[in-house]
Scaffold this motif. Structure first.
Motif, PDB file in Angstrom:
ATOM      1  N   LEU A   1       3.519   5.999   9.003  1.00  6.17           N
ATOM      2  CA  LEU A   1       3.015   5.110   8.427  1.00  6.17           C
ATOM      3  C   LEU A   1       4.370   4.309   7.728  1.00  6.17           C
ATOM      4  O   LEU A   1       4.197   3.225   7.993  1.00  6.17           O
TER       5      LEU A   1
ATOM      6  N   LEU B   1      -3.920   0.927   5.462  1.00  4.13           N
ATOM      7  CA  LEU B   1      -2.787   1.531   5.681  1.00  4.13           C
ATOM      8  C   LEU B   1      -1.639   1.078   5.153  1.00  4.13           C
ATOM      9  O   LEU B   1      -0.452   2.056   4.529  1.00  4.13           O
ATOM     10  N   PHE B   2      -1.820  -0.296   5.649  1.00  3.26           N
ATOM     11  CA  PHE B   2      -0.144  -0.531   4.480  1.00  3.26           C
ATOM     12  C   PHE B   2      -0.245   0.159   2.852  1.00  3.26           C
ATOM     13  O   PHE B   2       0.582  -0.276   2.386  1.00  3.26           O
TER      14      PHE B   2
ATOM     15  N   PHE C   1       2.782 -20.248   2.700  1.00  8.78           N
ATOM     16  CA  PHE C   1       1.869 -20.868   2.572  1.00  8.78           C
ATOM     17  C   PHE C   1       1.088 -22.187   2.454  1.00  8.78           C
ATOM     18  O   PHE C   1       0.928 -22.912   3.284  1.00  8.78           O
TER      19      PHE C   1
ATOM     20  N   ILE D   1       7.732  -8.542   0.864  1.00 10.10           N
ATOM     21  CA  ILE D   1       7.504  -8.734   2.616  1.00 10.10           C
ATOM     22  C   ILE D   1       6.258  -8.405   2.407  1.00 10.10           C
ATOM     23  O   ILE D   1       6.351  -8.574   3.838  1.00 10.10           O
TER      24      ILE D   1
ATOM     25  N   PHE E   1      -4.872 -10.005  -1.770  1.00 10.80           N
ATOM     26  CA  PHE E   1      -4.704 -11.335  -1.534  1.00 10.80           C
ATOM     27  C   PHE E   1      -3.991 -11.984  -0.128  1.00 10.80           C
ATOM     28  O   PHE E   1      -4.903 -13.117   0.064  1.00 10.80           O
ATOM     29  N   MET E   2      -3.526 -11.245  -0.427  1.00  5.55           N
ATOM     30  CA  MET E   2      -2.453 -11.993   1.509  1.00  5.55           C
ATOM     31  C   MET E   2      -3.793 -11.137   2.656  1.00  5.55           C
ATOM     32  O   MET E   2      -3.290 -12.331   3.514  1.00  5.55           O
TER      33      MET E   2
ATOM     34  N   VAL F   1       5.251 -11.821   2.948  1.00  3.08           N
ATOM     35  CA  VAL F   1       4.356 -12.174   3.788  1.00  3.08           C
ATOM     36  C   VAL F   1       5.215 -12.674   5.282  1.00  3.08           C
ATOM     37  O   VAL F   1       3.860 -12.182   6.384  1.00  3.08           O
ATOM     38  N   PRO F   2       5.954 -11.496   5.819  1.00  5.13           N
ATOM     39  CA  PRO F   2       6.045 -10.972   6.979  1.00  5.13           C
ATOM     40  C   PRO F   2       4.874  -9.877   7.264  1.00  5.13           C
ATOM     41  O   PRO F   2       4.827 -10.155   8.153  1.00  5.13           O
ATOM     42  N   VAL F   3       4.441  -9.055   6.283  1.00  7.22           N
ATOM     43  CA  VAL F   3       3.195  -8.884   6.764  1.00  7.22           C
ATOM     44  C   VAL F   3       2.256  -9.268   6.652  1.00  7.22           C
ATOM     45  O   VAL F   3       1.699  -8.601   8.618  1.00  7.22           O
ATOM     46  N   TYR F   4       1.858 -10.456   6.503  1.00  7.45           N
ATOM     47  CA  TYR F   4       0.653 -11.106   6.914  1.00  7.45           C
ATOM     48  C   TYR F   4       1.544 -11.943   7.963  1.00  7.45           C
ATOM     49  O   TYR F   4      -0.290 -11.615   9.382  1.00  7.45           O
ATOM     50  N   ALA F   5       2.132 -12.175   8.644  1.00 11.46           N
ATOM     51  CA  ALA F   5       2.363 -12.958  10.233  1.00 11.46           C
ATOM     52  C   ALA F   5       2.357 -11.957  11.105  1.00 11.46           C
ATOM     53  O   ALA F   5       2.021 -11.823  11.899  1.00 11.46           O
ATOM     54  N   LEU F   6       3.335 -10.735  10.547  1.00 12.68           N
ATOM     55  CA  LEU F   6       3.055  -9.125  11.714  1.00 12.68           C
ATOM     56  C   LEU F   6       1.407  -9.087  11.898  1.00 12.68           C
ATOM     57  O   LEU F   6       0.633  -8.900  12.541  1.00 12.68           O
ATOM     58  N   PHE F   7       0.257  -8.990  10.570  1.00 16.13           N
ATOM     59  CA  PHE F   7      -0.982  -8.730  10.825  1.00 16.13           C
ATOM     60  C   PHE F   7      -1.839  -9.355  11.557  1.00 16.13           C
ATOM     61  O   PHE F   7      -2.938  -8.911  12.086  1.00 16.13           O
ATOM     62  N   VAL F   8      -1.569 -11.478  11.549  1.00 16.69           N
ATOM     63  CA  VAL F   8      -2.169 -11.756  12.460  1.00 16.69           C
ATOM     64  C   VAL F   8      -2.276 -10.914  13.863  1.00 16.69           C
ATOM     65  O   VAL F   8      -2.428 -11.787  14.451  1.00 16.69           O
ATOM     66  N   ARG F   9      -0.908 -10.919  14.477  1.00 11.35           N
ATOM     67  CA  ARG F   9      -0.515 -10.793  15.914  1.00 11.35           C
ATOM     68  C   ARG F   9      -1.389 -10.050  15.858  1.00 11.35           C
ATOM     69  O   ARG F   9      -1.453  -9.335  17.232  1.00 11.35           O
TER      70      ARG F   9
ATOM     71  N   TYR G   1      10.805  -7.149  10.632  1.00 10.22           N
ATOM     72  CA  TYR G   1       9.801  -8.833  10.935  1.00 10.22           C
ATOM     73  C   TYR G   1      11.019  -9.648  10.366  1.00 10.22           C
ATOM     74  O   TYR G   1      11.410 -10.701  10.376  1.00 10.22           O
TER      75      TYR G   1
ATOM     76  N   PRO H   1       7.491  -4.335   8.839  1.00 11.10           N
ATOM     77  CA  PRO H   1       7.798  -5.687   8.295  1.00 11.10           C
ATOM     78  C   PRO H   1       9.366  -5.855   7.947  1.00 11.10           C
ATOM     79  O   PRO H   1       9.114  -7.316   7.565  1.00 11.10           O
TER      80      PRO H   1
ATOM     81  N   PHE I   1       4.653   0.138   8.949  1.00 10.25           N
ATOM     82  CA  PHE I   1       4.040  -0.682   7.264  1.00 10.25           C
ATOM     83  C   PHE I   1       4.962  -0.656   6.462  1.00 10.25           C
ATOM     84  O   PHE I   1       4.759  -1.937   6.430  1.00 10.25           O
TER      85      PHE I   1
ATOM     86  N   ILE J   1      12.007 -13.237  11.142  1.00  9.11           N
ATOM     87  CA  ILE J   1      11.162 -14.535  11.108  1.00  9.11           C
ATOM     88  C   ILE J   1      12.486 -15.565  10.552  1.00  9.11           C
ATOM     89  O   ILE J   1      12.215 -16.423  10.194  1.00  9.11           O
TER      90      ILE J   1
ATOM     91  N   LEU K   1      -4.362  -6.983  12.454  1.00 10.30           N
ATOM     92  CA  LEU K   1      -5.019  -6.113  11.378  1.00 10.30           C
ATOM     93  C   LEU K   1      -6.078  -7.304  10.183  1.00 10.30           C
ATOM     94  O   LEU K   1      -5.385  -6.965   9.188  1.00 10.30           O
TER      95      LEU K   1
END
Lengths: 275, 287
Positions: free
Chosen positions: B19, A140-141, B253, A118, A211-212, A120-128, B30, B27, B23, B34, A131
């Motif tokens: 939480l 938090l994550f 990426f 997950i 890293f992400m 990649v979606p966490v990254y996309a979500l965090f950009v939105r 989501y 995701p 989190f 996507i 965060l």
């Protein structure tokens, strides 16, 4: 019979020693190279001892800042995980409800999901939600990803504390939060220690999440900054890489030893995952 | 029970629930969304719904199929065969060995497990490199040397995963073996059953639940290994050690195709969920 038993023990010893040597070779490399003035890629006895490698990496840039970042990140996330898990475990352990079982099964299910998937979606979500590249967001994550297992462990430990002690406190008018903090948690000290240390050790070594989710170099924890020894700095200084690895790994090894000893050398997680 | 009390009692669950919902569940939801869009890193705002395109594309993509195959090889070799069998063997041998040897071996194996993932990656990178320790040993034995990370990268990373992950199986199996009553083993010994027969007919059936649980957890763990392979080979050379997590990362990426990368992630998540469900069924009597 005794002779047979002795020879069997010798055979077992020999086999185990062979495995130990095989497992120790990569470890020996990191320890020996860290004090070797001409460290290369293979295990060898250094022709002289030096502290130059350690002195070279013990700078704010290379060691102190990344370790401090690791500490903030993992310390913060561990604190959050332990507090939330203790609170959540309390009603699950103390009160009967029809929802307990489905909830615990969901938690257990979540425990075994591959978190890597997950990211990649966490990254996309965090950009939105802005965060991305923030320590708070990553904390938090981290906490959320560790929580299912922490709740599960915490509940198992809490079940071991007898309910009678609390009932006395309740009749004296204590609230459930008071009895959790004053009675239950002190009684399950070793359990809380296991959850804390385990969460911390897992996050300390985690590479993919920071890293992400983190981008700026000055926020990187040691698990990611260690990559800088390759590439960016040109020639790889293996001695320094080894010295840094030793510094970075020591805290978690010490913590593990501490917990393992406190549990009498036994291993609570082995019991916990057995079901 | 009065509704008021029920609510106050459940109150301590709130922080954890919030939480987890925000989190983890967020995701994942989501991710499902996507995976059906053509979201790219550039021009986020204009993602459109493409239905099953990403999945159709995946199953026609030879690189995806290669990643699936490598993930399978990596999981079977390192988790099912390596960690599981070696862990059981170590646990069984430890029951017979003398105490100092037991402590020493246990200590070394567990240290490999506690080390941070990236450090473990570097140690094994050094071990398998052309000028590394393994080749030095082969030289000394007059055996042919190899550039392991180049010729057999998936084998090298599988060994690395065995090195790093065996401690877990060893601990699980040690606990399981300790629970077998000594009388049963002794009775079998008196009846003349040899070591292998005792293992096959008595020990293994008695610890089968631990075996199932351990296999499950090892497999799930191995499915999501990223850092170890990333540090050792970056998935290369070419894509000869590119398992699904690395493939997902590359698509999302390096090729900026978040939608496609997420579809791959969703497939990985589905496989993981299937395993989780089986795992839950194994534990069904508990909770």
């Amino acid at each position: 019979m005794p002779r047979q038993r002795t020879s069997r023990r010798l055979a077992a010893d020999a086999a185990l020693l062979a495995v130990a040597v095989a497992f120790a070779l990569p470890l020996a490399w990191v320890v020996l190279s860290a004090v070797d003035p001409h460290a290369g890629l293979r295990v060898r006895v250094p022709d002289g001892l030096t502290t130059a490698n350690f002195r070279a990496v013990l700078t704010p840039d290379i060691t102190y800042t990344p370790l401090l970042n690791s500490l903030i990140l993992c310390g913060g996330a561990t604190a959050l995980t332990v507090v939330c898990a203790a609170l959540a475990a309390y009603p699950l352990s103390r009160f009967r409800s029809r929802l307990n079982r489905p909830f615990l099964l969901t938690i257990l299910f979540a425990t075994s999901l591959p978190i890597t998937a997950i990211m990649v979606p966490v990254y996309a979500l965090f950009v939105r939600v802005n965060l991305i590249d923030t320590l708070q967001g990553t904390i938090l994550f981290f906490a959320a990803s560790q929580l299912p297992f922490a709740i599960w462990l915490m509940k198992n430990f809490m079940d071991g504390v007898p309910k009678e002690l609390e009932e006395a406190a309740w009749t004296d008018g204590a609230s459930s939060l008071q009895s959790l903090v004053r009675i239950v948690l002190p009684l399950m000290g070793p359990g809380v220690a296991v959850v804390t240390v385990f969460s911390f050790v897992i996050m300390w070594g985690n590479f993919f999440v920071p890293f992400m989710l983190l981008l700026s170099p000055d926020q990187m924890p040691a698990s990611v900054s260690i990559n800088d020894f390759f590439g960016n700095r040109g020639m790889v200084a293996y001695g320094q890489l080894a010295a840094f690895s030793v510094i970075y790994s020591t805290p978690v090894i010490l913590l593990y030893v501490l917990v393992a000893r406190r549990l009498g050398g036994g291993f609570a997680l082995g019991g916990a995952v057995k079901g | 029970m009065r509704p008021y009390r029920r609510v106050t009692r459940a109150l301590p669950l709130t922080p954890a629930l919030v939480l987890i919902l925000l989190f983890l569940a967020g995701p994942i939801a989501y991710c499902v969304y996507i995976a059906f869009t053509d979201l790219q890193l550039t021009g986020q705002a204009h993602a459109s719904f493409v239905g099953l395109d990403n999945f159709r594309r995946a199953f026609r993509d030879s690189e995806f199929l290669n990643a699936v195959w490598l993930t399978l090889v990596f999981t079977v070799l390192s988790s099912l065969v390596g960690q599981n069998t070696l862990g059981l063997a170590l646990a069984a041998l430890m029951k017979r060995a003398s105490k100092p040897v037991r402590t020493l071996t246990g200590g070394v194996v567990v240290t490999a497990w506690v080390l941070p993932e990236v450090v473990a990656g570097f140690l094994l990178y050094a071990f398998f490199r052309r000028e590394g320790t393994l080749n030095a040993i082969l030289d000394w034995l007059h055996l042919p040397r190899q550039n392991w990370l180049f010729t057999l990268p998936i084998l090298a990373v599988s060994f690395a995963n065995v090195w790093r992950g065996t401690a877990f199986s060893m601990l699980v199996y040690s606990a399981a073996l300790d629970e077998i009553p000594a009388e049963i083993t002794e009775a079998a010994e008196v009846d003349g059953a040899g070591g292998w027969r005792r293992m096959w007919h008595i020990t293994l059936p008695m610890i089968r639940r631990s075996i199932a649980t351990n296999l499950m957890l090892n497999t799930l763990q191995t499915l999501s290994v990223f850092g170890l392979i990333w540090v050792m080979t970056r998935g290369g050379p070419g894509n000869k050690s590119q398992t699904l997590p690395l493939f997902m990362y590359e698509q999302a990426f390096q090729n900026s195709m978040i939608g496609y990368g997420t579809a791959v992630a969703l497939l990985l998540l589905l496989v993981g969920s299937l395993f989780s469900v089986v795992y839950l069924r194994l534990l069904r009597t508990e909770v």
